[in-house]
Motif scaffolding. Structure first.
Motif, PDB file in Angstrom:
ATOM      1  N   TYR A  19     -17.847 -10.135  58.881  1.00  0.00           N
ATOM      2  CA  TYR A  19     -16.598  -9.307  58.780  1.00  0.00           C
ATOM      3  C   TYR A  19     -16.535  -8.261  59.703  1.00  0.00           C
ATOM      4  O   TYR A  19     -15.524  -8.076  60.082  1.00  0.00           O
ATOM      5  N   LEU A  23     -13.759  -7.380  62.352  1.00  0.00           N
ATOM      6  CA  LEU A  23     -13.080  -6.126  62.752  1.00  0.00           C
ATOM      7  C   LEU A  23     -12.819  -5.799  64.105  1.00  0.00           C
ATOM      8  O   LEU A  23     -11.947  -5.494  64.705  1.00  0.00           O
ATOM      9  N   ARG A  26     -10.758  -8.024  66.247  1.00  0.00           N
ATOM     10  CA  ARG A  26      -9.203  -7.504  66.022  1.00  0.00           C
ATOM     11  C   ARG A  26      -8.952  -6.427  66.847  1.00  0.00           C
ATOM     12  O   ARG A  26      -7.975  -6.587  67.627  1.00  0.00           O
ATOM     13  N   ALA A  91     -13.393  -3.421  50.495  1.00  0.00           N
ATOM     14  CA  ALA A  91     -13.127  -3.723  52.128  1.00  0.00           C
ATOM     15  C   ALA A  91     -11.831  -4.587  52.076  1.00  0.00           C
ATOM     16  O   ALA A  91     -11.063  -4.350  53.228  1.00  0.00           O
ATOM     17  N   THR A  95      -8.682  -3.794  54.400  1.00  0.00           N
ATOM     18  CA  THR A  95      -8.139  -4.629  55.258  1.00  0.00           C
ATOM     19  C   THR A  95      -6.641  -5.005  55.395  1.00  0.00           C
ATOM     20  O   THR A  95      -6.045  -4.951  56.168  1.00  0.00           O
ATOM     21  N   THR A  98      -4.748  -1.555  56.181  1.00  0.00           N
ATOM     22  CA  THR A  98      -4.526  -1.500  57.659  1.00  0.00           C
ATOM     23  C   THR A  98      -3.921  -2.458  58.209  1.00  0.00           C
ATOM     24  O   THR A  98      -3.631  -2.398  59.505  1.00  0.00           O
ATOM     25  N   ASN A  99      -3.302  -3.288  57.612  1.00  0.00           N
ATOM     26  CA  ASN A  99      -2.399  -4.605  58.148  1.00  0.00           C
ATOM     27  C   ASN A  99      -1.263  -4.621  57.581  1.00  0.00           C
ATOM     28  O   ASN A  99      -0.713  -5.603  57.293  1.00  0.00           O
ATOM     29  N   ASN A 106      -3.030 -10.661  63.903  1.00  0.00           N
ATOM     30  CA  ASN A 106      -3.794  -9.726  63.018  1.00  0.00           C
ATOM     31  C   ASN A 106      -3.623 -10.539  61.479  1.00  0.00           C
ATOM     32  O   ASN A 106      -4.765 -10.262  60.690  1.00  0.00           O
ATOM     33  N   MET A 110      -7.113 -10.991  59.533  1.00  0.00           N
ATOM     34  CA  MET A 110      -7.036 -10.643  58.185  1.00  0.00           C
ATOM     35  C   MET A 110      -7.664 -11.900  57.319  1.00  0.00           C
ATOM     36  O   MET A 110      -8.252 -11.590  56.354  1.00  0.00           O
ATOM     37  N   GLN A 113     -11.449 -12.210  57.406  1.00  0.00           N
ATOM     38  CA  GLN A 113     -12.111 -11.411  56.783  1.00  0.00           C
ATOM     39  C   GLN A 113     -11.998 -11.214  55.481  1.00  0.00           C
ATOM     40  O   GLN A 113     -12.961 -11.166  54.707  1.00  0.00           O
TER      41      GLN A 113
END
Length: 148
Positions: A19, A23, A26, A91, A95, A98-99, A106, A110, A113
């Motif tokens: 993971y 991050l 990305r 988490a 995730t 933040t997207n 992305n 995502m 993740q």
């Protein structure tokens, strides 16, 4: 389904590392977007000023999976299981948050993740006491390695 030679602790730690690497991948990938480096150097990204508080928040978000990778290896089963059942959904939420306006790359990162974190939740949810046979196999392989 999983490699039976690996303990749940090891699998969970590996998933947190996976993971975390995604991050970072990305973030590195974002730097290749036209104009992104100029925005980073100006201190304003997509109209948001990069402050010390925002940098601290980013540091905490980066440290979170690093800490979980370590804790997944060293904590006892009960605490480890519970912590992963709380941390992985947190988490996932981070995730997604933040997207909020993702582009295709992305979305790609995502999805990877979130799948990794859902697998961590599944492992923690189904975690049963390791069998005596598993512990014996681990001890045998440790002895065999030390003898060579």
């Amino acid at each position: 389904m999983w490699n039976q030679k690996l303990s749940n602790n090891t699998l969970l730690s590996a998933l947190w590392i996976f993971y975390m690497l995604n991050l970072f991948a990305r973030d590195m990938h974002e730097l290749g977007r036209p104009g992104m480096l100029e925005q980073v150097m100006s201190g304003t990204i997509n109209g948001v000023e990069v402050t010390e508080g925002l940098m601290l928040l980013g540091g905490i978000m980066a440290e979170f999976p690093i800490l979980m990778a370590l804790l997944s290896l060293v904590l006892r089963k009960g605490i480890n299981r519970g912590l992963n059942l709380v941390a992985a959904p947190l988490a996932i939420a981070m995730t997604v948050m933040t997207n909020l306006n993702p582009d295709l790359d992305n979305v790609f990162f995502m999805i990877i993740q979130i799948v990794a974190l859902l697998v961590a939740v599944r492992i923690a949810w189904k975690w049963k006491e390791e069998s005596r046979a598993f512990r014996l196999r681990q001890a045998e392989s440790t002895i065999a390695v030390s003898l060579t």
